[in-house]
Every structure is written in structure tokens, then in C-alpha cells.
Design an enzyme around this catalytic site. Structure first.
Site, PDB file in Angstrom:
ATOM      1  N   GLU A  53     -69.225  44.087 -27.204  1.00 17.55           N
ATOM      2  CA  GLU A  53     -70.553  43.714 -26.710  1.00 17.55           C
ATOM      3  C   GLU A  53     -70.499  42.843 -25.458  1.00 17.55           C
ATOM      4  OE1 GLU A  53     -69.512  43.556 -29.831  1.00 17.55           O
ATOM      5  OE2 GLU A  53     -70.946  44.576 -31.137  1.00 17.55           O
ATOM      6  N   PHE A 115     -75.536  38.278 -44.827  1.00 23.45           N
ATOM      7  CA  PHE A 115     -74.434  38.976 -44.171  1.00 23.45           C
ATOM      8  C   PHE A 115     -74.767  39.198 -42.689  1.00 23.45           C
ATOM      9  CE2 PHE A 115     -72.398  43.062 -42.933  1.00 23.45           C
ATOM     10  CZ  PHE A 115     -71.097  42.589 -42.914  1.00 23.45           C
ATOM     11  N   GLN A 116     -73.837  38.814 -41.843  1.00 23.52           N
ATOM     12  CA  GLN A 116     -73.972  38.943 -40.379  1.00 23.52           C
ATOM     13  C   GLN A 116     -75.180  38.181 -39.824  1.00 23.52           C
ATOM     14  OE1 GLN A 116     -73.384  43.157 -39.323  1.00 23.52           O
ATOM     15  NE2 GLN A 116     -71.211  42.671 -39.124  1.00 23.52           N
ATOM     16  N   LYS A 165     -84.625  42.937 -38.788  1.00 23.59           N
ATOM     17  CA  LYS A 165     -84.647  44.339 -39.194  1.00 23.59           C
ATOM     18  C   LYS A 165     -86.013  44.760 -39.746  1.00 23.59           C
ATOM     19  CE  LYS A 165     -81.412  47.470 -41.427  1.00 23.59           C
ATOM     20  NZ  LYS A 165     -80.168  47.560 -42.210  1.00 23.59           N
ATOM     21  N   MET A 476     -53.951  32.196 -10.155  1.00 22.84           N
ATOM     22  CA  MET A 476     -54.700  31.037  -9.670  1.00 22.84           C
ATOM     23  C   MET A 476     -54.305  29.772 -10.437  1.00 22.84           C
ATOM     24  SD  MET A 476     -56.589  29.880  -7.447  1.00 22.84           S
ATOM     25  CE  MET A 476     -57.745  30.927  -6.571  1.00 22.84           C
TER      26      MET A 476
HETATM   27  C1  LIG Z   1     -62.296  33.866 -19.543  1.00 24.16           C
HETATM   28  C2  LIG Z   1     -61.493  32.958 -18.676  1.00 24.16           C
HETATM   29  N1  LIG Z   1     -60.425  32.306 -19.170  1.00 24.16           N
HETATM   30  C3  LIG Z   1     -59.682  31.504 -18.366  1.00 24.16           C
HETATM   31  C4  LIG Z   1     -60.005  31.337 -17.056  1.00 24.16           C
HETATM   32  C5  LIG Z   1     -59.166  30.404 -16.156  1.00 24.16           C
HETATM   33  N2  LIG Z   1     -58.551  31.196 -15.059  1.00 24.16           N
HETATM   34  C6  LIG Z   1     -59.080  31.250 -13.823  1.00 24.16           C
HETATM   35  S1  LIG Z   1     -58.221  32.239 -12.796  1.00 24.16           S
HETATM   36  C7  LIG Z   1     -57.089  32.581 -13.979  1.00 24.16           C
HETATM   37  C8  LIG Z   1     -55.940  33.486 -13.707  1.00 24.16           C
HETATM   38  C9  LIG Z   1     -56.344  34.868 -13.388  1.00 24.16           C
HETATM   39  O1  LIG Z   1     -55.208  35.696 -13.439  1.00 24.16           O
HETATM   40  P1  LIG Z   1     -55.217  37.141 -12.837  1.00 24.16           P
HETATM   41  O2  LIG Z   1     -56.365  37.914 -13.350  1.00 24.16           O
HETATM   42  O3  LIG Z   1     -53.868  37.745 -13.011  1.00 24.16           O
HETATM   43  O4  LIG Z   1     -55.527  36.874 -11.294  1.00 24.16           O
HETATM   44  P2  LIG Z   1     -54.597  36.222 -10.153  1.00 24.16           P
HETATM   45  O5  LIG Z   1     -55.019  34.805 -10.011  1.00 24.16           O
HETATM   46  O6  LIG Z   1     -53.179  36.356 -10.591  1.00 24.16           O
HETATM   47  O7  LIG Z   1     -54.917  37.019  -8.931  1.00 24.16           O
HETATM   48  C10 LIG Z   1     -57.395  31.908 -15.168  1.00 24.16           C
HETATM   49  C11 LIG Z   1     -56.595  31.964 -16.401  1.00 24.16           C
HETATM   50  C12 LIG Z   1     -61.150  32.010 -16.582  1.00 24.16           C
HETATM   51  N3  LIG Z   1     -61.586  31.884 -15.329  1.00 24.16           N
HETATM   52  N4  LIG Z   1     -61.852  32.828 -17.403  1.00 24.16           N
END
Ligand SMILES: Cc1ncc(C[n+]2csc(CCOP(=O)(O)OP(=O)(O)O)c2C)c(N)n1
Ligand SMILES: [Mg+2]
Length: 571
Positions: A53, A115-116, A165, A476
Site C-alpha cells: 500500500e 480484527f484489523q 464496512k 549519501m
Molecule cells: C525511508 C528512508 N530511510 C532512510 C533514509 C536515510 N537516507 C537518506 S539517503 C540514504 C542512502 C540512499 O542510498 P542509495 O539509494 O543507494 O543512494 P545513493 O546515496 O547511494 O546514491 C539513506 C539511508 C531515507 N532518506 N529514507
């Protein structure tokens, strides 16, 4: 003429009357009566069966961002509804108009841990613009009408409707309400007062070093032409936020590029030196201001914003105008005097010369750089694609190296920074965008968050090309570890499945490129195929995104790419 209808039938009638063509969703017990009606609606409304979802909400969001219409997602109660929370928060932060419809346990069972059962209006209250629990079928149609109205007007955003529902099953004598919607306390403002227009003009016409900050509001308000008129008439340079990209053509001589943490260095210098900021439909997020205490210290500030709560929230302004941006600029522009601002523009172009970041495109490295891959995608699509980017280094590189000439050609999660946004959002966008290619630019970490939607892309034959920028890292976060945590790469190396085999298993073509010279020919293969295609770009692991303003630092205190040309530079 009144007819006997069930709540479930009323739901679909209302959606059809709102002009909804596609609904993204996933069935389950508490929403079954509503799903059952779909059997009778073949051809009138298309339902996309997602695999999670969260995917439905991002698809509705991507559809909304690409089309300007309200996107619709549907789910069952409990886990179905809670899976929507990330998508709602994403849409909320980026002002994207979506309506989510969730099933709920019967009214008599609410509060009894049925439930749910989850208190979905409670859970989603802070991540929706508004939400409803429908307790009487008599109110259902009016609530759906209000939900669409609230989602798309003022500052757009997500609205959730929770329908028990028994309300879906209840029968009433029904006539579609047609009276105008009038909500007490909710009156989106239209225009500026004469005093506000005068005050803004006074500042604009006397400024020596003005800068326009163009945000998402430029696109949402459809004020692209008005912003350019203001800029051209007053010879005022423009910088955009991440979500403002595309609101002003990248190639326009007055467009300096993106501002903020990974913005063009010249834009941040211009903001810091400006004597006037004209903020248009943006909200001074911490990623664009850096340290608020030293932010653009010598400038007067005009802020035009549809959401009153944004005015004076982060940055004190001299003229705050709570109204629709396009309308206000049409009021202001006729009074803008032509001014020679060549000294200011000259200074900016000197900064641009000195701080050009493009050098790495020519860098000869054993492995291609992510920036080079993005630039090659720009070339291979002639800058014409709708790009849906995910979150991380690749997202910032996309913003820097893919030049967008037109609005609504970059869809990305800016405010929430939701990893996993891009693939489902692109699938959603593909139900509106038929005249352009759609390319997903996604990291190896991000794709794995919602990779399950590959099955949806295949089932719907969604024409999306998926470019996975695989650097083997949560890049990042690794970048922050390198800069601020003494290079302790804790839990950022990340493994990937064999994407080519995975593509085969899901039933879509998959290619791998590890040499820059092979990118365009591989893209051609993808472009010739009508339907989803995956390309894995194997890129340098240890690259960084520059410039970078460390979180909370002064906007001008950018970390620059180490390069002989930048040594000893007073920037
Ligand atoms: C749902 C979620 N969890 C954690 C983060 C923290 N976060 C920001 S950028 C990143 C790394 C992204 O890795 P990737 O998709 O391989 O991209 P890259 O930076 O390597 O280009 C993380 C873990 C986030 N933004 N969103
Ligand atoms: Mg990565």
C-alpha cells in the site's frame, strides 16, 4: 433523480464525478464491499493492483505531480491503512494532492480492538491536510466532495477518508449533491492587497542585488510565465529549490540553478550577498537556508506563499503576502521598473565561472562516476524525459546534472526524502504522461525499498525505464560518515541482488552498463522497448556530491570538491 444506492456504489459514483480515471490500491476485508462494485465499472475507471500500500500512495502522488490532478489510493483497514502512512507524509511535505480511501471495521466494532482495527484518523492526523471517519452513509458523498476540494485547493495536500464496512454496505435513497462547497474556516486566499503590492514594488524597484527564490509553489500555482516576466523585466536572477526545478527553464540566462545544501555555489553566494530576496512559493526549509542566524543577513525579504503558516515561520520577512503566487505576480509585475542590474549579474557570472562543478564530467576514472551516468541519461533523453528520482546522492546529482527545461519533468520526494518513492511514483505518472519517456533514477539502496512494485510495472506494462545507480553503498549516508564521522562506514555498504536476473524473474528486460561509452547504446535498447526496462549502472563507490553545506552551517560555508583550481579560493 434519487436512486437507492449502497455506500460502496456512492464511493465510485463520487470518484467518477471527480473525473478520476485511475485508482491505485490493494483489497482486504474491510474494503471488500467497495472493491466488489469495481466488477460493474469495467472501462470506466482503471484499478491498479499494487504490491504494497505504500506503493499505492506514491503512485497516486506521482500521478498527481505529473498531471496536476488529484491522485487516488485505496486500501483496507489496519495494516493496509498503516502501510499508507509514509506515502501520506511524503505527499503532505511536498503539498501533493491525493485522496486515500481506507476501509474500517464496522462502526459498532470501532474501539473494541476488532480484527484489523487501527485508529487510522488518529494515526494519520499529523500527516494529512485533513481526514475523515465516515459514520453515516448520508454524509459520504459530501465528505468525498470536500476531500477532493481540500486536497486540490489552497496549499494542496493529502486527505484520508476512513469508511467503516457497514457504511459501505448501507443503502440510502441517493442524489448526488451539487451545492457549492463552503467550509467554515477554510477560505484559500486569492490576491494581495494594494498596500502589499505597493510595499513589494517599493523593495523590488529599489534593490541593487535582488534574487528570486522559486519554489514548488511556482509549479503548483502555474506561475511559470509570471516568474519569468518578473525576472526578465527587472533583470533579476533566479534560483530554484529542489522542487522548484523545471519551474524556470534550466537554460534561461537568469536561472542560476538550485540553491541550498547541494546547490550551485554561485546561488548560495548570491543569496548571502543579496539585498532583496523575493521568495515565491517556497518555505525556507533548513536544507536551503543553512544556519538561520547568518542567512542572507543584509537582505530585505518578500515572501509570497499560499500557506499563511509558512510566513515568518523560519525566516522573518519584510513583506509577507498570503495569496496565490500567480495572481500576486500578475498584480506586481506591471509596476516593476526596468533596471540595469548588470553589475550584480556580472558578479554572479564571475562566481559561476569560478565555481563551475562540471569538471568531473570529463574526469577520467577507472569506473564511471554517478554524475557522468546522470549526464549521459540527460543526453540520451535529450533532456526531454520526465525524471522520477529517489533519495540520496543520485538525487542531488540528478538535480545538478540533468537540466530540466519544462515544469513537471522532475518528480522527487523533497520534504520527507522518502527512499523508495521513485519506482512507484513513476508507475503512477505513467498513467498520465504519454508523450514523453519516464526515467527513474534510483540508488541501489532506494530501489530495494519498493522493488516489489516491479511486478506492478510489469502487470500494467507501465512504460518506465529504471536506471539503478549502483555504488554499493547507502551513498549519501556514507558521504556524511566520510565527512563528519571519520570515515567509519557503519552499515552503509549494501549488497544488491543480481538485478539482471531479478529483471528476468519479474519479466522485464534488464541490462548492466559499467562503461560510460556503452550508456547511450544501452539506453537505445531500453527506449525501443514499450514497457518497463531496468538498467543497472555500475558506478564509482567512493564519489561525493559537492558542493555541500554541512547541516546547520552558514550557507556560504560550502565544502568544495578538492581540485587544484579551487585551492586558495576565497569563497
Ligand atoms: C525511508 C528512508 N530511510 C532512510 C533514509 C536515510 N537516507 C537518506 S539517503 C540514504 C542512502 C540512499 O542510498 P542509495 O539509494 O543507494 O543512494 P545513493 O546515496 O547511494 O546514491 C539513506 C539511508 C531515507 N532518506 N529514507
Ligand atoms: Mg547507493
Amino acid at each position: 433523480m434519487a436512486e437507492i444506492k449502497t455506500g460502496a456504489e456512492i464511493v465510485w459514483e463520487c470518484l467518477l464525478r471527480e473525473g478520476v480515471e485511475v485508482v491505485f490500491g490493494y483489497p482486504g476485508g474491510a474494503i471488500m464491499p467497495t472493491y466488489d462494485i469495481l466488477a460493474k465499472l469495467k472501462g470506466k475507471i482503471h484499478h491498479v493492483l499494487v504490491r504494497h500500500e505504500q506503493g499505492a500512495t506514491h503512485m497516486a502522488d506521482g500521478y498527481a505531480r505529473a498531471s496536476g490532478k488529484v491522485g487516488v489510493a485505496m486500501a483496507t483497514s489496519g495494516p493496509g491503512a498503516t502501510n499508507m502512512v509514509t506515502g501520506l507524509a511524503t505527499a503532505m511535505m511536498d503539498s501533493s494532492p491525493i485522496v486515500c480511501i481506507t476501509g474500517q471495521v464496522p462502526t459498532g466494532a470501532i474501539g473494541g480492538d476488532a480484527f484489523q482495527e487501527t485508529d487510522v484518523t488518529g494515526v494519520t492526523l499529523p500527516v494529512t491536510k485533513h481526514n475523515y471517519l465516515v459514520t453515516e452513509v448520508e454524509n459520504l458523498a459530501q465528505i468525498i466532495r470536500e476531500a477532493f476540494y481540500i486536497a486540490r485547493t489552497g496549499r494542496p495536500g493529502p486527505v484520508l477518508i476512513d469508511i467503516p464496512k457497514d457504511v459501505q454496505n448501507a443503502k440510502i435513497e441517493f442524489e448526488y449533491p451539487t451545492d457549492p462547497i463552503d467550509l467554515p474556516g477554510y477560505h484559500p486566499p486569492a490576491k494581495a492587497s494594494d498596500e502589499q503590492v505597493e510595499a513589494a514594488l517599493e523593495l523590488i524597484n529599489s534593490a541593487e542585488k535582488p534574487v528570486i527564490l522559486a519554489g514548488h509553489g511556482v509549479l503548483m500555482s502555474g506561475a511559470m510565465k509570471e516568474v519569468l516576466d518578473l525576472a526578465e523585466k527587472g533583470s533579476i536572477p533566479i534560483t530554484t529549490t529542489l522542487l522548484g526545478i523545471g519551474g524556470v527553464p534550466a537554460s534561461h540566462p537568469l536561472n542560476m540553478g538550485m540553491m541550498g545544501m547541494h546547490g550551485e555555489a554561485c546561488t548560495n553566494h548570491a543569496i548571502q550577498e543579496a539585498d532583496l530576496l523575493i521568495a515565491c512559493g517556497m518555505r525556507f526549509d533548513d536544507r536551503v537556508t543553512g544556519n538561520l542566524k547568518t542567512y542572507s543577513p543584509n537582505s530585505k525579504k518578500i515572501h509570497i506563499e499560499i500557506d499563511a503558516s509558512e510566513l515568518n515561520k523560519n525566516v522573518r520577512v519584510d513583506v509577507g503576502i498570503h495569496a496565490d503566487l500567480g495572481t500576486v505576480l500578475r498584480q506586481v509585475n506591471p509596476g516593476v521598473k526596468k533596471r540595469d542590474r548588470s553589475a550584480w549579474l556580472g558578479k554572479i557570472s564571475d562566481w559561476q565561472e569560478d565555481t563551475s562543478q562540471r569538471d568531473i564530467l570529463q574526469a577520467e576514472t577507472p569506473t564511471m562516476l554517478a554524475a557522468q551516468a546522470v549526464r549521459a541519461i540527460w543526453e540520451g533523453t535529450q533532456g526531454n524525459a520526465v525524471i522520477v528520482s529517489d533519495v540520496g546522492q543520485h538525487q542531488m546529482l540528478e538535480a545538478q546534472y540533468y537540466e530540466h527545461e519544462e515544469p513537471h519533468t522532475l518528480l522527487t520526494s523533497g520534504g520527507l526524502g522518502t527512499m523508495g518513492f521513485s519506482l512507484p511514483a513513476a508507475i503512477g505518472a505513467s498513467f498520465h504522461v504519454k508523450d514523453r519517456e519516464i526515467w527513474v533514477i534510483v540508488g541501489d539502496g532506494s530501489i530495494q525499498m519498493t522493488i516489489t512494485e516491479l511486478a506492478t510495472a510489469v502487470q500494467e506494462n507501465a512504460n518506465v525505464k529504471i536506471a539503478i545507480i549502483n555504488n554499493g553503498y547507502l551513498g549519501m549516508v556514507r558521504q556524511w560518515q566520510q565527512l563528519f564521522f571519520e570515515a567509519r562506514y557503519v552499515e552503509t555498504p549494501i549488497s544488491s541482488p543480481d538485478y539482471i536476473k531479478l529483471a528476468e524473474a519479474y519479466g522485464l528486460p534488464g541490462y548492466r552498463v559499467d562503461k560510460l561509452e556503452d550508456v547511450i547504446s544501452t539506453m537505445r535498447k531500453a527506449q525501443e522497448h514499450n514497457g518497463p526496462v531496468l538498467i543497472e549502472f555500475v558506478v564509482e563507490e567512493h564519489d561525493m556530491v559537492y558542493p555541500m553545506v554541512p547541516a546547520g552551517a552558514d550557507l556560504h560555508a560550502m565544502i568544495r570538491r578538492p581540485h587544484p583550481r579551487f585551492e586558495n579560493m576565497e569563497m
